[in-house]
Scaffold this active site. Structure first.
Site, PDB file in Angstrom:
ATOM      1  N   LYS A   1       0.876  -1.176   0.000  1.00 22.98           N
ATOM      2  CA  LYS A   1       0.000   0.000   0.000  1.00 22.98           C
ATOM      3  C   LYS A   1       0.909   1.221   0.000  1.00 22.98           C
ATOM      4  O   LYS A   1       1.419   1.627   1.024  1.00 22.98           O
ATOM      5  CB  LYS A   1      -0.876  -0.024   1.264  1.00 22.98           C
ATOM      6  CG  LYS A   1      -2.200   0.697   1.153  1.00 22.98           C
ATOM      7  CD  LYS A   1      -2.109   2.193   0.920  1.00 22.98           C
ATOM      8  CE  LYS A   1      -1.755   2.977   2.171  1.00 22.98           C
ATOM      9  NZ  LYS A   1      -1.492   4.400   1.872  1.00 22.98           N
TER      10      LYS A   1
ATOM     11  N   GLU B   1       9.617   1.251  10.975  1.00 27.69           N
ATOM     12  CA  GLU B   1      10.708   2.210  10.805  1.00 27.69           C
ATOM     13  C   GLU B   1      10.043   3.581  10.852  1.00 27.69           C
ATOM     14  O   GLU B   1       9.312   3.956   9.935  1.00 27.69           O
ATOM     15  CB  GLU B   1      11.422   1.938   9.481  1.00 27.69           C
ATOM     16  CG  GLU B   1      12.765   2.598   9.388  1.00 27.69           C
ATOM     17  CD  GLU B   1      12.703   3.872   8.602  1.00 27.69           C
ATOM     18  OE1 GLU B   1      12.531   4.947   9.240  1.00 27.69           O
ATOM     19  OE2 GLU B   1      12.796   3.824   7.369  1.00 27.69           O
TER      20      GLU B   1
ATOM     21  N   CYS C   1      13.714  10.539   7.077  1.00 24.22           N
ATOM     22  CA  CYS C   1      13.525  10.300   8.518  1.00 24.22           C
ATOM     23  C   CYS C   1      14.846  10.326   9.274  1.00 24.22           C
ATOM     24  O   CYS C   1      14.882  10.648  10.454  1.00 24.22           O
ATOM     25  CB  CYS C   1      12.783   8.994   8.747  1.00 24.22           C
ATOM     26  SG  CYS C   1      13.372   7.680   7.691  1.00 24.22           S
TER      27      CYS C   1
ATOM     28  N   GLU D   1       9.833  16.124  15.137  1.00 23.74           N
ATOM     29  CA  GLU D   1      10.243  15.933  13.750  1.00 23.74           C
ATOM     30  C   GLU D   1       9.501  16.921  12.851  1.00 23.74           C
ATOM     31  O   GLU D   1       8.277  16.944  12.818  1.00 23.74           O
ATOM     32  CB  GLU D   1       9.925  14.500  13.324  1.00 23.74           C
ATOM     33  CG  GLU D   1      10.495  14.157  11.976  1.00 23.74           C
ATOM     34  CD  GLU D   1      10.286  12.698  11.603  1.00 23.74           C
ATOM     35  OE1 GLU D   1       9.173  12.189  11.813  1.00 23.74           O
ATOM     36  OE2 GLU D   1      11.233  12.092  11.080  1.00 23.74           O
TER      37      GLU D   1
HETATM   38  P1  ADP Z   1       3.532  10.664   6.641  1.00 19.26           P
HETATM   39  O1  ADP Z   1       3.330  11.842   7.510  1.00 19.26           O
HETATM   40  O2  ADP Z   1       4.919  10.417   6.211  1.00 19.26           O
HETATM   41  O3  ADP Z   1       2.515  10.584   5.536  1.00 19.26           O
HETATM   42  P2  ADP Z   1       2.110   8.502   7.812  1.00 19.26           P
HETATM   43  O4  ADP Z   1       2.514   7.623   8.939  1.00 19.26           O
HETATM   44  O5  ADP Z   1       0.870   9.286   7.942  1.00 19.26           O
HETATM   45  O6  ADP Z   1       3.346   9.423   7.564  1.00 19.26           O
HETATM   46  O7  ADP Z   1       1.990   7.682   6.464  1.00 19.26           O
HETATM   47  C1  ADP Z   1       2.817   6.621   6.105  1.00 19.26           C
HETATM   48  C2  ADP Z   1       1.995   5.541   5.452  1.00 19.26           C
HETATM   49  O8  ADP Z   1       1.048   5.072   6.414  1.00 19.26           O
HETATM   50  C3  ADP Z   1       1.166   5.997   4.249  1.00 19.26           C
HETATM   51  O9  ADP Z   1       1.134   4.968   3.293  1.00 19.26           O
HETATM   52  C4  ADP Z   1      -0.206   6.216   4.842  1.00 19.26           C
HETATM   53  O10 ADP Z   1      -1.257   6.065   3.912  1.00 19.26           O
HETATM   54  C5  ADP Z   1      -0.249   5.105   5.867  1.00 19.26           C
HETATM   55  N1  ADP Z   1      -1.221   5.355   6.953  1.00 19.26           N
HETATM   56  C6  ADP Z   1      -1.601   6.523   7.484  1.00 19.26           C
HETATM   57  N2  ADP Z   1      -2.538   6.347   8.434  1.00 19.26           N
HETATM   58  C7  ADP Z   1      -2.747   5.012   8.512  1.00 19.26           C
HETATM   59  C8  ADP Z   1      -3.620   4.188   9.299  1.00 19.26           C
HETATM   60  N3  ADP Z   1      -4.447   4.686  10.191  1.00 19.26           N
HETATM   61  N4  ADP Z   1      -3.564   2.849   9.103  1.00 19.26           N
HETATM   62  C9  ADP Z   1      -2.718   2.315   8.201  1.00 19.26           C
HETATM   63  N5  ADP Z   1      -1.898   3.036   7.425  1.00 19.26           N
HETATM   64  C10 ADP Z   1      -1.903   4.369   7.574  1.00 19.26           C
END
Ligand code: ADP
Length: 503
Positions: free
Chosen positions: A188, A263, A297, A398
């Site tokens: 995903k 990570e 990161c 961050e």
């Molecule tokens: P960033 O701020 O770098 O976007 P996130 O942790 O929000 O960091 O996103 C990293 C990945 O996690 C993306 O692919 C995002 O779609 C996914 N993501 C965000 N929220 C969720 C959630 N509640 N459950 C699963 N995946 C998520």
């Protein structure tokens, strides 16, 4: 059998992407799509099928079918050959992949044009590993003639959830090792940057990877991401992203006790002693911070400078920061492109205001570039705060943008104390000519990676991951095999008599 990869064409400059499930490009069950926009000028670069729970269900069931039907019994040597073919295709398509990464994410071409080859290296490393994964034999501790051995077996279906800051390389990190270890994958990609993960899917089909072995479902975190993380048919989640999301993933994984590796973020200290060569130290600090506009990161965002060097360092670092070439990421001369999104730009702007209010001294940057050709993009100037106290929010949190917090330290103990005084522990760095001191600090700093007189060295064979809230588990290197396989102990009785305890 390889699936058919539908050719992906550009209509009026806007590309169209579908989900990749069971070797075929397909629309989402809901028929919904979302737009991916260029961070350079906000133009729509792609319309992408939006996956959600039902699509994740289909992808997981395709991955399970492929695991049981073909991949778990494909000999490691055959898996290796396929991974090598994918690597060759990544390299051959490197220029186009780089261009798409830049369109989608804003990564400067000087960096993105290398990503195809860098990702190919990841696939080649894991192609080599595929044939070197095995169990061990062991002797019983008590008398008796028994043979004991372990089998190292794949987990099954691995879910990969990736962030937007290095879309292709993150997709490679999540897929190549999992496939090499005999797992099938549902990936995903981040919603801001789905294009190169879907291009990777296309190339795997071209290489002949069997249907369902890799599935790519673009979509949003709380829908597609959450469906994958909580899916009872998924055996493991490999996640890269924010620690708040990481926590949610762990909670969701509890449904079927799937294993998780995380990570997460960082606030890495870059510790510079006063015995260094000033120009080299400044160049390394710039590289550690501004690569990918600070959206890495493990960026060296807290620059700790020993008091004897502090003023001279700041003067030169600010001067060089002002000279960083910010501009259209498609231009090879550009060193810093835009931030990925309006949201990310807003976050950086908020932190700049916080830094000012907290009493840090803004020495350069702090706003958007004046160049009118960049006015529509999510650009932010290289920004330096000095006289930062480690308790300030700009030192603790961050920011994920081109913002340096420069702090002062007195001696080695002071550097270690300040360096470790954050919730994160992804990376740390030390610049000094004193070899003994460098190695002492490497032991004392609480971080998954310590760089000495360098930054951003990450190779397919070097374990990468965090201490503390930067996560757990490691990606890359032999250590990762542990996270993508499980052990089975087998005991064989070699004695000529049968122990009949209940006679
Ligand atoms: P960033 O701020 O770098 O976007 P996130 O942790 O929000 O960091 O996103 C990293 C990945 O996690 C993306 O692919 C995002 O779609 C996914 N993501 C965000 N929220 C969720 C959630 N509640 N459950 C699963 N995946 C998520």
């Amino acid at each position: 059998m390889a699936g058919t990869a539908q050719p992906i064409g550009a209509e009026n400059g806007v590309r169209r992407y579908q989900l990749f499930i069971n070797g075929k490009f397909t629309d989402s069950r809901s028929g919904k799509t979302f737009e991916s926009i260029s961070p350079h000028d906000r133009s729509v670069v792609a319309v992408v099928a939006e996956g959600d729970k039902t699509d994740i269900d289909a992808a997981v069931s395709a991955a399970r079918g492929a695991y049981e039907g073909v991949w778990s019994t494909t000999p490691p040597g055959e898996r290796a050959k396929l991974l090598l073919k994918i690597a060759d295709l990544l390299e051959a398509n490197s220029a186009e992949l780089g261009r798409l990464e830049t369109l989608d994410m804003g990564m400067p071409m000087v960096m993105s044009s290398a990503m195809g080859a860098v990702s190919a290296d990841v696939f080649r490393y894991w192609a080599g590993m595929a044939t070197k994964i095995h169990g061990l034999t062991g002797e019983p501790m008590r008398p008796g003639d028994y043979l004991g051995y372990t089998l190292r077996e794949p987990l099954g279906v691995v879910g990969g959830i990736t962030p937007w800051n290095g879309p292709l390389i993150m997709a490679a990190w999540k897929t190549a090792p999992a496939l090499a270890c005999g797992n099938t994958v549902v990936l995903k990609p981040a919603e801001h940057t789905p294009m190169t993960s879907l291009e990777l899917a296309r190339l795997t089909a071209e290489a002949g990877l069997p249907e369902g072995v890799l599935n790519v479902v673009p979509g949003f975190g709380p829908t597609a991401g959450a469906a994958l993380a909580s899916h009872p048919g998924v055996d493991k989640i490999a996640f890269t992203g924010e620690y708040v999301t990481g926590r949610l993933i762990v909670q969701m994984s509890a449904s079927n006790l799937k294993t998780v590796t995380l990570e997460l973020g960082g606030k890495s200290p870059h510790i510079i002693f006063d015995d260094v060569d000033l120009e080299a130290a400044v160049a390394t600090a710039l590289f550690g911070l501004y690569m990918n506009s600070g959206q890495i990161c493990s960026a060296g965002t807290r620059i700790l400078v020993q008091e004897g060097l502090y003023d001279r360092f700041v003067e030169r670092f600010v001067e060089r920061s002002q000279q960083v070439k910010v501009g259209d990421p498609m231009d090879f001369a550009t060193r810093m492109g835009p931030l990925v999104s309006e949201e990310q730009l807003g976050k950086v702007q908020r932190y700049v205001e916080i830094g000012k209010k907290e009493g840090a001294r803004l020495r350069c940057g702090g706003g958007q570039p004046k160049d009118p050709t960049l006015a529509r993009g999510f650009y932010h100037e290289p920004t330096v705060f000095t006289e930062v106290d480690n308790k300030m929010q700009i030192a603790q949190e961050e920011i994920f943008g081109p913002v340096a917090s420069v702090l002062r330290f007195h001696d080695e103990d002071d550097a270690v104390r300040i360096g470790n005084d954050v919730i994160y522990g992804l990376a740390a760095g030390v610049q000094t000519k004193d070899l003994k001191r460098a190695h002492r600090l490497a032991k004392r700093l609480q971080a998954g990676t310590v760089w000495i007189n360098t930054w951003h060295m990450i190779e397919p064979n070097s374990p990468f991951g965090g201490y503390k809230l930067s996560g757990y588990g490691r990606e890359n290197g032999v250590a990762m095999v542990e996270h993508l396989t499980r052990l089975k102990q087998v005991w064989v009785d070699l004695n000529d008599f049968t122990m009949d305890l209940f006679a």
